[in-house]
Design a protein around this motif. Structure first.
Motif, short mmCIF file in Angstrom:
data_model
loop_
_atom_site.label_atom_id
_atom_site.label_comp_id
_atom_site.label_asym_id
_atom_site.label_seq_id
_atom_site.Cartn_x
_atom_site.Cartn_y
_atom_site.Cartn_z
N ARG A 4 0.83 -1.20 0.00
CA ARG A 4 0.00 0.00 0.00
C ARG A 4 0.87 1.25 0.00
O ARG A 4 0.59 2.23 -0.70
CB ARG A 4 -0.94 -0.01 1.20
CG ARG A 4 -1.84 1.20 1.27
CD ARG A 4 -2.78 1.12 2.45
NE ARG A 4 -3.34 2.40 2.75
CZ ARG A 4 -4.52 2.82 2.32
NH1 ARG A 4 -5.26 2.04 1.59
NH2 ARG A 4 -4.97 4.01 2.64
N ASN A 5 1.95 1.26 0.79
CA ASN A 5 2.86 2.40 0.83
C ASN A 5 3.50 2.64 -0.54
O ASN A 5 3.63 3.79 -0.98
CB ASN A 5 3.94 2.21 1.88
CG ASN A 5 3.41 2.38 3.29
OD1 ASN A 5 2.33 2.92 3.49
ND2 ASN A 5 4.16 1.89 4.27
N LYS A 6 3.92 1.58 -1.21
CA LYS A 6 4.51 1.70 -2.54
C LYS A 6 3.49 2.29 -3.51
O LYS A 6 3.81 3.14 -4.33
CB LYS A 6 5.00 0.36 -3.05
CG LYS A 6 6.27 -0.11 -2.40
CD LYS A 6 6.72 -1.42 -3.00
CE LYS A 6 7.97 -1.93 -2.32
NZ LYS A 6 8.40 -3.23 -2.87
N PHE A 7 2.25 1.82 -3.40
CA PHE A 7 1.19 2.32 -4.27
C PHE A 7 0.97 3.81 -4.04
O PHE A 7 0.85 4.58 -4.99
CB PHE A 7 -0.11 1.54 -4.05
CG PHE A 7 -1.25 2.11 -4.83
CD1 PHE A 7 -1.36 1.86 -6.19
CD2 PHE A 7 -2.21 2.92 -4.22
CE1 PHE A 7 -2.40 2.39 -6.93
CE2 PHE A 7 -3.25 3.46 -4.95
CZ PHE A 7 -3.35 3.19 -6.31
N VAL A 8 0.93 4.23 -2.77
CA VAL A 8 0.71 5.65 -2.44
C VAL A 8 1.85 6.50 -2.99
O VAL A 8 1.63 7.55 -3.57
CB VAL A 8 0.53 5.84 -0.92
CG1 VAL A 8 0.57 7.31 -0.54
CG2 VAL A 8 -0.75 5.19 -0.44
N VAL A 9 3.08 6.03 -2.81
CA VAL A 9 4.24 6.77 -3.31
C VAL A 9 4.19 6.87 -4.83
O VAL A 9 4.37 7.95 -5.41
CB VAL A 9 5.56 6.11 -2.84
CG1 VAL A 9 6.75 6.69 -3.59
CG2 VAL A 9 5.74 6.28 -1.35
N ALA A 11 1.55 6.55 -6.80
CA ALA A 11 0.40 7.37 -7.20
C ALA A 11 0.70 8.86 -7.00
O ALA A 11 0.35 9.69 -7.84
CB ALA A 11 -0.84 6.96 -6.40
N THR A 12 1.35 9.18 -5.90
CA THR A 12 1.71 10.58 -5.64
C THR A 12 2.69 11.09 -6.69
O THR A 12 2.51 12.18 -7.24
CB THR A 12 2.32 10.73 -4.23
OG1 THR A 12 1.37 10.26 -3.27
CG2 THR A 12 2.68 12.16 -3.93
N LEU A 13 3.71 10.29 -6.99
CA LEU A 13 4.67 10.68 -8.02
C LEU A 13 3.98 10.81 -9.38
O LEU A 13 4.27 11.72 -10.15
CB LEU A 13 5.81 9.68 -8.11
CG LEU A 13 6.82 9.71 -6.97
CD1 LEU A 13 7.83 8.57 -7.12
CD2 LEU A 13 7.54 11.04 -6.92
N GLY A 14 3.07 9.90 -9.66
CA GLY A 14 2.34 9.94 -10.92
C GLY A 14 1.48 11.18 -11.06
O GLY A 14 1.25 11.68 -12.15
N ALA A 15 1.01 11.70 -9.93
CA ALA A 15 0.18 12.90 -9.96
C ALA A 15 1.03 14.17 -9.94
O ALA A 15 0.71 15.16 -10.59
CB ALA A 15 -0.78 12.91 -8.79
N VAL A 16 2.13 14.14 -9.20
CA VAL A 16 2.96 15.33 -9.02
C VAL A 16 3.89 15.58 -10.22
O VAL A 16 4.07 16.72 -10.64
CB VAL A 16 3.77 15.23 -7.70
CG1 VAL A 16 4.81 16.32 -7.60
CG2 VAL A 16 2.82 15.27 -6.52
N PHE A 17 4.45 14.52 -10.77
CA PHE A 17 5.42 14.69 -11.86
C PHE A 17 4.85 15.45 -13.06
O PHE A 17 5.50 16.38 -13.54
CB PHE A 17 5.99 13.34 -12.30
CG PHE A 17 6.98 13.49 -13.41
CD1 PHE A 17 8.26 13.97 -13.16
CD2 PHE A 17 6.64 13.19 -14.72
CE1 PHE A 17 9.18 14.15 -14.18
CE2 PHE A 17 7.54 13.36 -15.76
CZ PHE A 17 8.82 13.84 -15.49
N PRO A 18 3.67 15.11 -13.56
CA PRO A 18 3.15 15.88 -14.70
C PRO A 18 2.95 17.36 -14.39
O PRO A 18 3.20 18.22 -15.23
CB PRO A 18 1.82 15.20 -15.03
CG PRO A 18 1.94 13.83 -14.47
CD PRO A 18 2.81 13.96 -13.27
N VAL A 19 2.52 17.66 -13.18
CA VAL A 19 2.31 19.06 -12.79
C VAL A 19 3.65 19.79 -12.74
O VAL A 19 3.78 20.91 -13.25
CB VAL A 19 1.56 19.16 -11.45
CG1 VAL A 19 1.51 20.60 -10.96
CG2 VAL A 19 0.16 18.58 -11.57
#
Length: 131
Positions: A4-9, A11-19
């Motif tokens: 779950r922690n890996k998924f959160v990390v 997912a966060t990177l996937g959302a933050v990187f494009p921005v």
């Protein structure tokens, strides 16, 4: 819990990187297209070797004005149009916009009745006026 922690990390990177990529590209777009402390006339503009994708001219009461449109090397930036630089017939930079597609005042002032032109014509005009 570790999956779950890996998924959160991820997912966060996937959302933050494009921005971050978009913001970085927007900053770069404004920086590379701003003429401030880079050029104030055609000779200096051409010396930068970042040639325009097209040039048009506009006849107004005070003479011809040439509009040079920057290349569309925007990376992840999303300008509506290329940056545009307006040069007087004497080769002096008189106006510019970072986004010619989203600047109604610039469009109204400079892009209403344009005619095709070339960089060679712009350079020739400015050197003819300044021997």
């Amino acid at each position: 819990m570790r999956k779950r922690n890996k998924f959160v990390v991820l997912a966060t990177l996937g959302a933050v990187f494009p921005v971050l990529a978009w913001l970085t590209s927007e900053f770069r777009w404004r920086r590379i297209n701003s003429p401030e402390q880079k050029f104030s006339n055609v000779t200096q503009y051409v010396a930068l070797k970042r040639m325009p994708q097209r040039v048009v001219k506009n006849r107004q009461k005070s003479g011809f004005y040439y509009i040079a449109f920057s290349p569309r090397d925007s990376w992840f930036a999303l300008p509506s149009g290329p940056a545009a630089y307006v040069f007087s017939d004497e080769g002096i930079l008189v106006d510019w916009t970072a986004d010619s597609g989203d600047d109604p005042a610039f469009d109204h002032q400079w892009l209403r009745a344009v005619q095709p032109s070339t960089l060679a014509e712009l350079i020739k005009s400015s050197t003819r006026s300044n021997p």
